[in-house]
Design an enzyme around this catalytic site. Structure first.
Site, PDB file in Angstrom:
ATOM      1  N   THR A  29       0.838  -1.201   0.000  1.00 33.68           N
ATOM      2  CA  THR A  29       0.000   0.000   0.000  1.00 33.68           C
ATOM      3  C   THR A  29       0.870   1.247   0.000  1.00 33.68           C
ATOM      4  O   THR A  29       1.732   1.398   0.863  1.00 33.68           O
ATOM      5  CB  THR A  29      -0.940  -0.033   1.221  1.00 33.68           C
ATOM      6  N   GLN A 103      -4.317  -7.274  -6.539  1.00 28.87           N
ATOM      7  CA  GLN A 103      -4.804  -7.775  -5.261  1.00 28.87           C
ATOM      8  C   GLN A 103      -6.141  -7.113  -4.943  1.00 28.87           C
ATOM      9  O   GLN A 103      -6.226  -5.884  -4.795  1.00 28.87           O
ATOM     10  CB  GLN A 103      -3.818  -7.506  -4.118  1.00 28.87           C
ATOM     11  N   HIS A 179      -7.268 -10.796  -1.317  1.00 27.32           N
ATOM     12  CA  HIS A 179      -6.645 -10.388  -0.046  1.00 27.32           C
ATOM     13  C   HIS A 179      -7.500 -10.897   1.121  1.00 27.32           C
ATOM     14  O   HIS A 179      -8.548 -10.336   1.421  1.00 27.32           O
ATOM     15  CB  HIS A 179      -6.536  -8.864  -0.005  1.00 27.32           C
ATOM     16  N   ASN A 182      -4.388 -10.004   7.090  1.00 25.15           N
ATOM     17  CA  ASN A 182      -4.151  -8.725   7.766  1.00 25.15           C
ATOM     18  C   ASN A 182      -5.368  -8.035   8.369  1.00 25.15           C
ATOM     19  O   ASN A 182      -5.417  -6.814   8.478  1.00 25.15           O
ATOM     20  CB  ASN A 182      -3.414  -7.764   6.824  1.00 25.15           C
ATOM     21  N   ARG A 231      -4.132 -14.484  -0.436  1.00 29.52           N
ATOM     22  CA  ARG A 231      -3.156 -14.148   0.613  1.00 29.52           C
ATOM     23  C   ARG A 231      -3.763 -14.371   1.986  1.00 29.52           C
ATOM     24  O   ARG A 231      -4.874 -13.898   2.266  1.00 29.52           O
ATOM     25  CB  ARG A 231      -2.697 -12.700   0.482  1.00 29.52           C
ATOM     26  N   GLY A 320       8.636  -7.434   0.378  1.00 27.24           N
ATOM     27  CA  GLY A 320       7.880  -6.193   0.465  1.00 27.24           C
ATOM     28  C   GLY A 320       8.798  -5.002   0.547  1.00 27.24           C
ATOM     29  O   GLY A 320       9.207  -4.436  -0.469  1.00 27.24           O
ATOM     30  N   ARG A 321       9.171  -4.639   1.765  1.00 28.98           N
ATOM     31  CA  ARG A 321      10.004  -3.436   1.954  1.00 28.98           C
ATOM     32  C   ARG A 321      11.241  -3.389   1.053  1.00 28.98           C
ATOM     33  O   ARG A 321      11.539  -2.319   0.506  1.00 28.98           O
ATOM     34  CB  ARG A 321      10.374  -3.280   3.437  1.00 28.98           C
TER      35      ARG A 321
END
Ligand code: 8OZ
Length: 364
Positions: A29, A103, A179, A182, A231, A320-321
């Protein structure tokens, strides 16, 4: 290539798609869709194109409807403008030789009245407010009190998933990731901490998995099952979510997903973006209970990724990061080069700074 990384660079057949390597760009995001339309635009197309050397790109979470939106400036996958915006992204990724799934996202209770149609309460399986924050124009803000969905409203959300899946096809994506992680809507239905319903969508595991499976069935009516993944974050507490027995819940869910022949499960191992050992959950057992591919995620570095593939604990690794700060992450992993670090202040919202201006090695 530095030979030790060979496992990461073995091609992989994901359903009927040929991936040139085992490296996946995780959904991230970034809150940079166009203001007013929540449509992707040229800057987003550049960002994804810069990262197109991944075996597979998974788009940032994209809401299936306005009701499914929980944060400012996240892209949607339902309007004509959004379809046209995503088309710029998919065309630019394909021109660079890449593959990209969208997603699809419904945040459920993780939202704020200011983002909801008519300023109404966000929707959830049960009227339990999450102790979590969203991002509004004014910054991080506590989410609003949700209202419980009426049983008859669920069919409407499923039709929103169908519509978004069709929109994703028009936008030129290669596939869809549902998705279900989370602490967003699907996860809220799955887990007994947020689902206190007494209809056919609440109670035992069979009922709590019903919504997730109906979403998957809606999406696989539009897309071939070989182009659909999901996911999951079985033990993540992200967005104030919890379950009394994640092993039983996700064991049963994954068995049913396997029977449906989905292309992959994409699993956040541990607490999203945090500890990998927050719970004694057996991710290897989960992986072996699923017939399709297993994408592992959460804090993997180069060594962990190579070892997981070599051990057979994962088929693909989602980063990710590292992908935020390294447009050429694939090349850096190939040669074992150092990585740029993420600047936290430019993660959510803004323009090209901290988005498309991270340097590749070749720029040095
Ligand atoms: C960070 C900020 C906002 C949303 C997720 C879609 O955790 C998200 C998200 C992450 O899956």
């Amino acid at each position: 290539m530095s030979d030790d990384a060979a496992a990461l660079f073995a091609p992989f057949k994901l359903g009927d798609l040929e991936l040139p390597n085992r490296i996946v760009m995780a959904p991230l995001t970034r809150n940079r869709a166009a203001r007013g339309t929540d449509a992707p635009h040229d800057l987003n197309a550049l960002y994804y194109r810069q990262r197109a050397s991944a075996g597979l790109l998974i788009s940032e979470a994209s809401q299936i409807s306005q009701q499914g939106q929980g944060y400012i400036w996240t892209p949607g996958s339902y309007s004509q403008a959004q379809v046209e915006g995503w088309r710029k992204v998919t065309d630019s990724v394909h021109a660079a030789g890449g593959r990209i799934f969208v997603q699809l996202w419904h945040v459920g209770r993780v939202s704020h009245v200011s983002l909801q149609p008519g300023g109404r309460a966000p929707v959830a399986p049960s009227a339990i407010r999450a102790k979590t924050k969203t991002v509004l124009e004014s910054g991080f803000t506590e989410v609003s009190e949700p209202r419980a969905l009426e049983t008859h409203e669920i069919a409407h959300i499923l039709s929103d998933y169908s519509h978004a899946a069709e929109s994703a096809k028009k936008a030129g994506f290669d596939g869809v990731e549902v998705h279900a992680a989370n602490g967003y809507l699907i996860d809220q239905f799955l887990r007994d901490g947020s689902n206190k319903r007494d209809d056919s969508y609440g109670g035992g595991i069979e009922n709590r998995t019903r919504f997730a499976l109906e979403v998957v069935d809606a999406v696989t009516k539009v897309w071939s099952k070989s182009r659909v993944g999901i996911r999951l974050a079985p033990v993540s507490p992200a967005n104030d979510i919890q379950d009394s027995n994640p092993t039983a819940l996700f064991g049963e869910l994954v068995e049913k997903l396997s029977a449906r022949g989905l292309a992959y499960i994409h699993v956040v191992e541990g607490a999203t973006g945090g500890a990998r050992d927050n719970h004694p959950f057996d991710f290897v057992a989960l992986r072996h209970s699923f017939r399709g591919a297993y994408i592992a995620n959460n804090g993997y570095d180069r060594t962990m990724a190579i070892e997981a593939i070599e051990r057979g604990d994962a088929d693909l690794i989602a980063f990710g990061r590292p992908f935020i700060a390294n447009p050429d992450l694939v090349e850096r992993l190939r040669v074992g080069a150092p990585l740029n670090q993420v600047a936290k202040e430019t993660l959510y919202g803004g323009g090209e700074k901290g988005y498309t201006d991270y340097p590749a090695m070749a720029d040095a």
